[in-house]
Design a protein around this motif. Structure first.
Motif, PDB file in Angstrom:
ATOM      1  N   LEU A   1       1.015  -1.224  -0.356  1.00 50.32           N
ATOM      2  CA  LEU A   1      -0.060  -0.177  -0.105  1.00 50.32           C
ATOM      3  C   LEU A   1       1.119   1.258   0.499  1.00 50.32           C
ATOM      4  O   LEU A   1       1.669   1.476   0.479  1.00 50.32           O
ATOM      5  N   ILE A   2       0.311   2.206  -0.819  1.00 50.43           N
ATOM      6  CA  ILE A   2       1.428   3.286  -1.354  1.00 50.43           C
ATOM      7  C   ILE A   2       0.193   5.149  -0.831  1.00 50.43           C
ATOM      8  O   ILE A   2       0.049   4.979  -1.441  1.00 50.43           O
ATOM      9  N   VAL A   3       0.649   5.505  -0.023  1.00 48.83           N
ATOM     10  CA  VAL A   3       0.051   6.377  -0.031  1.00 48.83           C
ATOM     11  C   VAL A   3       0.467   7.627   0.476  1.00 48.83           C
ATOM     12  O   VAL A   3       1.863   8.432   0.873  1.00 48.83           O
ATOM     13  N   ALA A   4       0.181   8.964  -1.176  1.00 46.36           N
ATOM     14  CA  ALA A   4       0.932   9.556  -1.214  1.00 46.36           C
ATOM     15  C   ALA A   4       0.490  11.209  -1.207  1.00 46.36           C
ATOM     16  O   ALA A   4      -0.908  11.192  -2.374  1.00 46.36           O
ATOM     17  N   ASN A   5       1.221  12.489  -0.931  1.00 43.46           N
ATOM     18  CA  ASN A   5       0.207  13.605  -1.120  1.00 43.46           C
ATOM     19  C   ASN A   5      -0.566  13.935  -0.752  1.00 43.46           C
ATOM     20  O   ASN A   5      -1.741  13.828  -1.882  1.00 43.46           O
ATOM     21  N   SER A   6      -1.568  13.124   0.460  1.00 38.12           N
ATOM     22  CA  SER A   6      -3.124  13.233   0.738  1.00 38.12           C
ATOM     23  C   SER A   6      -3.208  14.868   0.754  1.00 38.12           C
ATOM     24  O   SER A   6      -5.221  14.420   0.681  1.00 38.12           O
ATOM     25  N   LEU A   7      -2.477  15.493   0.820  1.00 38.62           N
ATOM     26  CA  LEU A   7      -3.169  16.960   0.902  1.00 38.62           C
ATOM     27  C   LEU A   7      -3.199  17.548  -0.286  1.00 38.62           C
ATOM     28  O   LEU A   7      -3.603  18.784  -0.593  1.00 38.62           O
ATOM     29  N   GLY A   8      -2.637  17.044  -1.011  1.00 34.04           N
ATOM     30  CA  GLY A   8      -2.340  17.858  -2.390  1.00 34.04           C
ATOM     31  C   GLY A   8      -1.572  18.644  -2.576  1.00 34.04           C
ATOM     32  O   GLY A   8      -1.675  19.323  -3.275  1.00 34.04           O
ATOM     33  N   ASP A   9      -0.663  19.302  -1.700  1.00 38.84           N
ATOM     34  CA  ASP A   9       0.572  19.781  -2.123  1.00 38.84           C
ATOM     35  C   ASP A   9       2.312  19.928  -1.878  1.00 38.84           C
ATOM     36  O   ASP A   9       2.806  20.671  -1.835  1.00 38.84           O
TER      37      ASP A   9
ATOM     38  N   GLU B   1       5.781  16.566  -5.398  1.00 39.52           N
ATOM     39  CA  GLU B   1       6.799  15.088  -5.409  1.00 39.52           C
ATOM     40  C   GLU B   1       6.761  14.038  -4.983  1.00 39.52           C
ATOM     41  O   GLU B   1       7.461  13.385  -5.623  1.00 39.52           O
ATOM     42  N   THR B   2       5.903  14.803  -3.706  1.00 41.02           N
ATOM     43  CA  THR B   2       5.202  12.794  -3.243  1.00 41.02           C
ATOM     44  C   THR B   2       4.905  12.100  -4.355  1.00 41.02           C
ATOM     45  O   THR B   2       5.250  10.419  -3.951  1.00 41.02           O
ATOM     46  N   GLU B   3       3.939  12.500  -4.975  1.00 41.99           N
ATOM     47  CA  GLU B   3       3.376  11.520  -6.155  1.00 41.99           C
ATOM     48  C   GLU B   3       4.218  10.832  -6.697  1.00 41.99           C
ATOM     49  O   GLU B   3       3.980   9.977  -7.097  1.00 41.99           O
ATOM     50  N   LEU B   4       5.405  11.140  -7.090  1.00 38.99           N
ATOM     51  CA  LEU B   4       6.873  10.942  -8.442  1.00 38.99           C
ATOM     52  C   LEU B   4       7.488  10.225  -7.081  1.00 38.99           C
ATOM     53  O   LEU B   4       7.737   8.709  -7.690  1.00 38.99           O
ATOM     54  N   GLU B   5       7.897  10.180  -6.002  1.00 38.89           N
ATOM     55  CA  GLU B   5       8.326   9.321  -5.041  1.00 38.89           C
ATOM     56  C   GLU B   5       7.563   8.010  -5.124  1.00 38.89           C
ATOM     57  O   GLU B   5       7.548   6.508  -5.171  1.00 38.89           O
ATOM     58  N   ALA B   6       5.682   7.997  -5.466  1.00 37.16           N
ATOM     59  CA  ALA B   6       5.402   7.167  -5.054  1.00 37.16           C
ATOM     60  C   ALA B   6       5.024   6.055  -6.353  1.00 37.16           C
ATOM     61  O   ALA B   6       4.782   4.886  -6.334  1.00 37.16           O
TER      62      ALA B   6
ATOM     63  N   TYR C   1       4.362   5.860   2.976  1.00 36.18           N
ATOM     64  CA  TYR C   1       3.557   7.008   3.230  1.00 36.18           C
ATOM     65  C   TYR C   1       4.854   7.958   3.053  1.00 36.18           C
ATOM     66  O   TYR C   1       6.083   8.250   3.465  1.00 36.18           O
ATOM     67  N   ALA C   2       4.100   8.628   2.238  1.00 35.62           N
ATOM     68  CA  ALA C   2       5.058  10.139   1.617  1.00 35.62           C
ATOM     69  C   ALA C   2       4.367  11.262   1.393  1.00 35.62           C
ATOM     70  O   ALA C   2       2.972  11.318   1.148  1.00 35.62           O
ATOM     71  N   GLY C   3       4.500  11.760   2.518  1.00 37.07           N
ATOM     72  CA  GLY C   3       3.548  13.621   2.807  1.00 37.07           C
ATOM     73  C   GLY C   3       4.077  13.995   4.241  1.00 37.07           C
ATOM     74  O   GLY C   3       5.320  13.815   5.133  1.00 37.07           O
ATOM     75  N   HIS C   4       3.143  14.712   4.523  1.00 35.63           N
ATOM     76  CA  HIS C   4       2.968  15.351   5.914  1.00 35.63           C
ATOM     77  C   HIS C   4       2.444  14.447   6.658  1.00 35.63           C
ATOM     78  O   HIS C   4       2.102  13.885   6.975  1.00 35.63           O
ATOM     79  N   VAL C   5       3.156  15.083   7.958  1.00 31.40           N
ATOM     80  CA  VAL C   5       3.173  14.542   9.594  1.00 31.40           C
ATOM     81  C   VAL C   5       2.353  15.406  10.515  1.00 31.40           C
ATOM     82  O   VAL C   5       3.706  16.726   9.897  1.00 31.40           O
TER      83      VAL C   5
ATOM     84  N   ALA D   1      14.593  12.911   0.110  1.00 29.50           N
ATOM     85  CA  ALA D   1      14.012  11.650   0.552  1.00 29.50           C
ATOM     86  C   ALA D   1      13.878  10.877  -0.632  1.00 29.50           C
ATOM     87  O   ALA D   1      13.297   9.323  -0.631  1.00 29.50           O
ATOM     88  N   LYS D   2      13.579  11.738  -1.551  1.00 31.16           N
ATOM     89  CA  LYS D   2      13.245  10.614  -3.392  1.00 31.16           C
ATOM     90  C   LYS D   2      14.165  10.189  -3.214  1.00 31.16           C
ATOM     91  O   LYS D   2      14.103   8.785  -3.264  1.00 31.16           O
ATOM     92  N   LEU D   3      15.442  10.634  -3.273  1.00 28.19           N
ATOM     93  CA  LEU D   3      16.736  10.003  -3.309  1.00 28.19           C
ATOM     94  C   LEU D   3      17.277   8.944  -2.848  1.00 28.19           C
ATOM     95  O   LEU D   3      17.126   7.522  -3.124  1.00 28.19           O
ATOM     96  N   LEU D   4      17.064   9.039  -1.110  1.00 30.54           N
ATOM     97  CA  LEU D   4      16.566   8.393  -0.353  1.00 30.54           C
ATOM     98  C   LEU D   4      16.408   6.780  -0.815  1.00 30.54           C
ATOM     99  O   LEU D   4      16.595   5.412  -0.592  1.00 30.54           O
ATOM    100  N   MET D   5      15.250   6.747  -1.239  1.00 30.54           N
ATOM    101  CA  MET D   5      14.124   6.185  -1.175  1.00 30.54           C
ATOM    102  C   MET D   5      14.167   5.399  -2.552  1.00 30.54           C
ATOM    103  O   MET D   5      13.946   4.165  -2.462  1.00 30.54           O
ATOM    104  N   THR D   6      14.705   5.837  -3.442  1.00 28.05           N
ATOM    105  CA  THR D   6      14.536   5.354  -4.990  1.00 28.05           C
ATOM    106  C   THR D   6      16.192   4.226  -4.304  1.00 28.05           C
ATOM    107  O   THR D   6      15.353   2.962  -5.076  1.00 28.05           O
ATOM    108  N   GLN D   7      16.967   4.959  -4.065  1.00 27.78           N
ATOM    109  CA  GLN D   7      18.155   4.477  -3.574  1.00 27.78           C
ATOM    110  C   GLN D   7      17.694   2.384  -2.616  1.00 27.78           C
ATOM    111  O   GLN D   7      18.758   1.701  -3.597  1.00 27.78           O
ATOM    112  N   PHE D   8      17.352   3.182  -2.079  1.00 29.89           N
ATOM    113  CA  PHE D   8      16.576   1.726  -1.169  1.00 29.89           C
ATOM    114  C   PHE D   8      15.677   0.558  -1.902  1.00 29.89           C
ATOM    115  O   PHE D   8      16.412  -0.482  -1.986  1.00 29.89           O
TER     116      PHE D   8
END
Length: 938
Positions: free
Chosen positions: A754-762, A765-770, A809-813, A893-900
């Motif tokens: 399950l991938i959840v990203a950019n829940s607030l729409g702002d 970059e997190t959608e690209l990560e997803a 999950y990619a976004g805000h807390v 964050a996106k670069l680290l996740m891609t590498q992982f």
């Protein structure tokens, strides 16, 4: 940056709210109305009547004005008339949107608490106030009489202002012979207060009882409540007799249209709850009392409620909040208030600061001395030498000097107390005994201190003061320790430990348990130190782990309800939902009663009683479910696996102790600090890594269990060999609990993500990560589901979390703005996923990545273990969670996740693959902080 200043509303369920719901107690009430010309469709609340009765209406003797509250927000709906036999200019004219057809005056209607509030000055004479409802053509009215204050009362006030209470008592006895009926009751009312001010408690209680008998005959119910609240104070605070206090409270008449009567009933119910240790109930009732006081403009009562509520905060360990409230109270005390009353609040501030100093001796920026000194100055200038407040200030000053190791000054203040000829309350007796015992202990008179501590224990046990029971047990343990009797000391420390953990059950889990434990377990530092010095290293580690993780164990027990069999889980969630709905309905019904027509009240009361019976039944069902759930009550701590090394740290009396724990061996190392030496936590970590280096060399994985101030140290960066620890070892951060297998078997779940990203729409970059992660997941022959923006509905997210092996999950807390400051994941429709939601899931993913700022940060930072989003997943059953301890930049964050994800091939190498991704980026792009992410595990 994956953070925002936006604040999101919190709709998720809270464990603290669940527990509060299961403990709530609702009070039944009935209505009566002042003399009225006809049945009315609304009920007005009055404030300011000296006497209030159904037959005679409102009588004023000392009051100059009356206040009224109408349960409506439509200002132009009501016509307010005051017809009088005597009319003069004392009726103040103010602007308002009211018809010019008034007979006498205009008043200003002020919107307040979903109603309209107004105040009117009443002249001498007989009056009738009428409020006409233009919409329904109905009216509410009350007879009012204002008489001149009697000469005897004017004289009495002058005498008591000069603190000549004995003279005032003698004068009132002469007046008493001449009076009858309600006039006689009023004299007894003031006579009782004079006796109380003169510290003649039993005589005060006698005349309060006599006055109530006469007030009852005349149905002057508000005065009965006025007197009874003083009786409750006498029995609860001065006589430590909660049974009598509760009997008086239960027998009070319900006067729902007099503001002070409504307030004091709620206030003293909270007082009784607090005394009995029912913290959740007390806190909720103080909040209700405060709302009532604010609603009816009861300034003094509102301040008193804030003051008492702050005491609960202190007892729960929330010193900073309590001190802030008490400072704010002092800043808003009206100048017109007496010095004696002002002194009470300055002393209250000093007391709270003393509690902080006792718990955290290194705290120097909140010294109690200025507040206590100012309080004593006010008392000595204007108040009687035998006043209870003066005794309390002297005791607090003695305690302050003791805590600062100024024994001569401390002893001198205590001697001043003992020379005062008065009847001490039980609270004062306990505090005096404690100080006497501490003085003997400080002078190494161990046998004498044990004798006094045992007296303290017996008295505290008699009146059920758990705080002083704890102090007595710890004091006896310290004395035996001083005598070199380690085994005896350990016995008393064990009893203190049991007492703390039993009392923790009365503290709201999510709200206050961390602070409560932090404020009560200082003795555990000596306890662990003593065990280690006695060669009982395994016992020392076991106790340290228990004190560190007791709160998380409580949370874990709650989680077990959510992970039992499916039917049991559904029943629990349904029960909680029904209880919350029914409680909300009862509160709404009680609020509506004030505005119901007279002929509908009986039916409404019957409905209310039926709802309360249903609520009681639901409580019984919830208790049955908890009892049948086979919740683990033991502490289950994890054991290191092969090639794993656990590192633990715990404070002791003058320093810290570190433990290394592997399958075959356990070691410890003590770091002593001088009394005035501040701890360098990074340096201490380096020393432990150096001392435990042989064990670290042999391990593949090092799991660090941070605690207290050591949480600020990133052990991955500690020097090791020719680099740092992270360069050579896979370093994880542990939650100190053992996972129980309660329906968390995932073998039958297919490989899904399950991938959840950019829940607030702002955060585009997190959608690209997803999308990138979705592609990597597909290469593993896994199926994935991606939710973004409006698709992130909480019901869908929670359902999917129970069906997948992996969650990203990619976004805000966000952090909530309440006292919990709990981090949560914002989803669409202004709804959030919080730690409690996660704990209540039937099943959670095995591997979790929270690519957001502060996703491993706990809510409120305390010296005990705390709960963040990552910890919640781990406690609920996730094996490993990747999360952040600080803000992170989107691109990094996106670069680290891609590498992982490029290199993650199977679940078994989840943490090691992530470590390798970090190491690669550290080597090639060292200018960025790649260690903001860490791996959390059990």
């Amino acid at each position: 940056m994956r953070q925002s200043n936006l604040s999101k509303n919190h709709y998720g369920s809270q464990i603290s709210y669940i527990i509060f719901t299961l403990g709530v107690l609702l009070i039944a009430s009935y209505h009566w109305y002042p003399a009225s010309s006809k049945v009315v469709a609304f009920n007005v609340i009055t404030s300011g009547c000296d006497y209030l009765s159904p037959q005679k209406g409102c009588q004023l003797i000392t009051s100059q004005s009356l206040s009224f509250w109408i349960p409506s927000i439509k200002e132009d709906r009501f016509k307010i008339l005051l017809s009088s036999e005597t009319i003069n200019s004392d009726v103040t004219e103010k602007e308002a949107n009211i018809s010019e057809s008034f007979l006498n005056s205009k008043v200003e209607l002020i919107p307040r608490a979903q109603g309209l509030f107004f105040e009117i000055k009443i002249p001498i004479g007989k009056h009738r106030l009428t409020i006409e409802d233009r919409e329904s053509s109905e009216e509410w009215s009350i007879n009012i009489s204002k008489q001149t204050e009697p000469d005897w009362l004017v004289e009495h006030k002058k005498i008591t202002q000069s603190h000549q209470f004995k003279r005032a008592i003698d004068k009132l006895h002469l007046v008493l012979k001449e009076k009858k009926n309600v006039d006689k009751a009023l004299v007894m009312h003031y006579l009782a207060r004079a006796y109380l001010a003169n510290n003649e408690v039993d005589r005060a209680a006698f005349y309060l009882d006599r006055a109530n008998e006469l007030f009852s005959v005349n149905e002057t119910f508000n005065k009965i409540i006025d007197n009874s609240t003083v009786l409750i104070y006498i029995y609860l605070i001065l006589k430590d007799n909660p049974i009598s206090a509760k009997a008086i409270l239960d027998s009070l008449p319900s006067v729902d249209n007099d503001a002070k009567s409504v307030f004091y009933r709620t206030f003293y119910t909270a007082h009784l709850n607090s005394y009995l240790g029912e913290i959740r109930l007390a806190e909720s009732r103080y909040f209700e009392a405060q709302k009532i006081a604010h609603k009816f403009n009861l300034e003094r009562e509102e301040i008193d409620t804030e003051h008492m509520h702050s005491r609960i905060l202190v007892n729960s360990g929330k010193f900073a909040e309590a001190i802030a409230i008490r400072k704010e109270i002092i800043n808003k005390i009206p100048d017109a208030w007496s010095d004696c009353r002002k002194a009470k609040y300055h002393n209250g501030l000093g007391w709270a600061q003393n509690q902080l100093l006792e718990t955290q001796p290194s705290t120097k920026n909140n010294s109690p001395l200025p507040a206590l000194t100012h309080s004593l100055q006010l008392l000595e200038k204007s108040c009687p030498k035998t006043s209870t407040d003066r005794i309390n200030v002297l005791i607090n000053l003695s305690k302050y000097h003791y805590l600062e190791n100024e024994l001569d000054a401390a002893y001198g203040r205590l001697e001043q107390v003992k020379k005062i000829e008065t009847q001490f309350s039980y609270q004062q007796k306990l505090e005096i005994l404690e100080l006497e015992a501490l003085f003997e202990l400080a002078q190494n008179n161990y046998d004498a201190s044990i004798v006094i501590f045992e007296q303290l224990w017996r008295l505290a046990d008699q009146v059920k003061y758990s705080n002083f029971l704890l102090k007595a047990l710890v004091g006896i343990a310290k004395a035996h320790e001083g005598k070199g009797e380690a085994d005896s000391a350990i016995v008393y420390y064990e009893r203190a430990e049991q007492l703390v953990f039993n009392n923790t059950l009365s503290i709201p889990v999510t709200g206050s348990q961390p602070e409560f434990l932090a404020s009560k377990v200082n003795f555990s530092y000596r306890y662990v130190d003593l065990l280690s010095r006695s060669g009982k290293m395994r016992e020392a580690l076991e106790k340290a782990r228990k004190f560190r993780s007791h709160w998380l164990s409580s949370i874990f027990k709650m989680n077990q309800l959510a992970v039992g069999n499916l039917a049991q889980n559904r029943e629990w969630i349904t029960l909680v939902s029904r209880i919350k709905r029914l409680r909300k309905s009862i509160i709404a019904q009680q609020t509506l009663e004030w505005s119901l027509p007279f002929d509908q009240i009986d039916n409404a009361n019957r409905l209310l009683e039926e709802q309360k019976l249903k609520l009681a039944t639901l409580f019984d069902e919830s208790v049955r479910l908890v009892n049948s759930a086979n919740l683990s009550t033991e502490f289950h701590f994890g054991e290191p696996k092969e090639n794993e090394l656990f590192l633990f740290f715990y404070p002791i009396t003058n320093g810290w102790i570190g433990f290394s724990y592997e399958q075959t061996e356990m070691k410890s190392h003590l770091i002593q600090l001088n009394e005035n030496q501040s701890a360098n936590h990074a340096q201490m970590a380096s020393e432990w890594v150096d001392v435990f280096s042989q064990s670290i060399d042999e391990a593949k994985t090092v799991i660090v269990f941070p605690f207290g101030e050591m949480k600020s140290v990133d052990f991955r960066t500690i020097p090791y060999k020719d680099a740092n620890l992270f360069r050579y070892k896979n370093v994880l951060y542990g939650v100190d609990l053992k996972r129980l297998q309660l329906g968390k078997d995932r073998d039958h779940i297919s490989n899904q993500s399950l991938i959840v990203a950019n829940s607030l729409g702002d955060l585009k970059e997190t959608e690209l990560e997803a999308k990138s992660i979705e592609n990597f997941i597909a290469r593993k022959n896994w199926r994935s589901k991606t939710l973004t923006n409006e698709e992130t509905v909480i019901e869908e997210v929670k359902q999917k979390l129970q069906e997948v092996q992996h969650f990203h999950y990619a976004g805000h807390v966000f952090s909530t703005e309440d006292y919990l400051s709990q981090y949560q994941i914002p989803l669409t429709k202004n709804v959030n996923l919080n730690s409690t939601d996660i704990l209540m899931l039937k099943r959670v993913p095995r591997w979790v990545v929270l690519s957001a700022c502060n996703s491993s940060t706990p809510g409120r930072m305390t010296s005990t273990e705390s709960l963040g989003l990552a910890h919640a997943f781990v406690i609920a059953g996730s094996e490993q969670v990747i999360a952040t301890s600080k803000p992170v930049a989107d691109k990094q964050a996106k670069l680290l996740m891609t590498q992982f994800y490029q290199h993650w091939k199977s679940g078994n190498n989840f943490a090691e693959t992530f470590r390798q991704a970090q190491l690669d980026l550290i080597e090639h792009q060292p200018e960025h902080d790649w260690l903001a992410f860490r791996v959390i595990t059990l």
